[in-house]
Design a protein around this motif. Structure first.
Motif, mmCIF file in Angstrom:
data_model
loop_
_atom_site.group_PDB
_atom_site.id
_atom_site.type_symbol
_atom_site.label_atom_id
_atom_site.label_comp_id
_atom_site.label_asym_id
_atom_site.label_seq_id
_atom_site.Cartn_x
_atom_site.Cartn_y
_atom_site.Cartn_z
ATOM 1 N N UNK A 72 0.802 -1.219 0.000
ATOM 2 C CA UNK A 72 0.000 0.000 0.000
ATOM 3 C C UNK A 72 0.829 1.260 0.000
ATOM 4 N N UNK A 73 0.233 2.311 -0.523
ATOM 5 C CA UNK A 73 0.862 3.626 -0.518
ATOM 6 C C UNK A 73 1.947 3.782 -1.561
ATOM 7 N N UNK A 74 2.784 4.803 -1.335
ATOM 8 C CA UNK A 74 3.885 5.111 -2.249
ATOM 9 C C UNK A 74 5.159 5.349 -1.452
ATOM 10 N N UNK A 75 6.272 4.874 -1.993
ATOM 11 C CA UNK A 75 7.530 5.031 -1.283
ATOM 12 C C UNK A 75 8.724 4.920 -2.201
ATOM 13 N N UNK A 76 9.875 4.724 -1.582
ATOM 14 C CA UNK A 76 11.147 4.704 -2.284
ATOM 15 C C UNK A 76 12.004 3.537 -1.818
ATOM 16 N N UNK A 77 12.862 3.067 -2.721
ATOM 17 C CA UNK A 77 13.905 2.092 -2.414
ATOM 18 C C UNK A 77 15.150 2.539 -3.163
ATOM 19 N N UNK A 78 16.301 2.482 -2.511
ATOM 20 C CA UNK A 78 17.540 2.860 -3.181
ATOM 21 C C UNK A 78 18.693 2.016 -2.688
ATOM 22 N N UNK A 79 19.480 1.533 -3.646
ATOM 23 C CA UNK A 79 20.751 0.877 -3.343
ATOM 24 C C UNK A 79 21.857 1.901 -3.518
ATOM 25 N N UNK A 80 22.892 1.794 -2.710
ATOM 26 C CA UNK A 80 24.017 2.726 -2.760
ATOM 27 C C UNK A 80 24.615 2.761 -4.165
ATOM 28 N N UNK A 81 24.774 3.965 -4.690
ATOM 29 C CA UNK A 81 25.376 4.150 -6.005
ATOM 30 C C UNK A 81 24.415 3.998 -7.167
ATOM 31 N N UNK A 82 23.126 3.749 -6.891
ATOM 32 C CA UNK A 82 22.122 3.586 -7.947
ATOM 33 C C UNK A 82 21.001 4.594 -7.745
ATOM 34 N N UNK A 98 24.687 -8.260 1.485
ATOM 35 C CA UNK A 98 25.788 -7.302 1.442
ATOM 36 C C UNK A 98 25.528 -6.009 0.699
ATOM 37 N N UNK A 99 24.292 -5.775 0.226
ATOM 38 C CA UNK A 99 23.981 -4.566 -0.550
ATOM 39 C C UNK A 99 23.472 -3.465 0.389
ATOM 40 N N UNK A 100 24.154 -2.331 0.371
ATOM 41 C CA UNK A 100 23.747 -1.178 1.174
ATOM 42 C C UNK A 100 22.529 -0.531 0.520
ATOM 43 N N UNK A 101 21.466 -0.287 1.328
ATOM 44 C CA UNK A 101 20.227 0.248 0.772
ATOM 45 C C UNK A 101 19.386 0.910 1.871
ATOM 46 N N UNK A 102 18.296 1.541 1.437
ATOM 47 C CA UNK A 102 17.297 2.088 2.359
ATOM 48 C C UNK A 102 15.941 2.047 1.659
ATOM 49 N N UNK A 103 14.868 2.199 2.442
ATOM 50 C CA UNK A 103 13.517 2.279 1.885
ATOM 51 C C UNK A 103 12.625 3.051 2.840
#
Length: 141
Positions: A72-82, A98-103
């Motif tokens: 549900x809803x809207x959001x973001x996901x990002x891997x470091x360097x992308x 091992x992948x650096x990320x956030x959401x």
């Protein structure tokens, strides 16, 4: 008024309690409902709900992975360097070991996903306001 207000009541699974145990790893308020916590397996499943603008810190999963199923809803996901990926209900994300990320949520929307996680997280620095604010400007709805 924020978009997708209905997400705050849970879409498929209950929204859970304020995510106080992990609050220091988030900017803003999140909620967590653990759905599977079997100690005999190394996989947890949780329903994570983010208030508008809430996001978790950069982090890495060691000796495992993380799968996100957006409900549900809207959001973001990002891997470091992308570049960051805009997420909406029905989207899925695979984060490898091992992948650096956030959401997290979009600035103006509630956001909810199931997080299927194996391994051990390493929590890192917060996502900067500068980076996050640039994302808000990159999508016009």
């Amino acid at each position: 008024m924020a978009k997708f207000e209905e997400v705050k009541d849970g879409v498929i699974f209950p929204v859970g309690d304020k995510n106080d145990a992990y609050a220091k790893y988030f900017v803003g308020q999140s909620y967590l409902k653990n759905l599977i916590t079997d100690p005999k397996i190394n996989v947890g499943v949780g329903n994570v709900t983010f208030e508008p603008g809430c996001r978790n810190n950069w982090h890495i999963h060691h000796d495992g992975f993380q799968l996100l199923l957006v409900t549900g809803g809207e959001g973001w996901y990002q891997e470091d360097g992308k570049p960051a990926q805009f997420l909406k209900a029905g989207d899925t994300v695979v984060t490898h070991d091992g992948v650096k990320h956030w959401h997290g949520a979009a600035e103006d929307s509630w956001f909810e996903h199931l997080a299927i996680t194996a391994g051990t997280p390493e929590w890192l620095e917060p996502v900067s306001d500068e980076l996050y604010n640039q994302l808000k400007k990159s999508i016009s709805k």
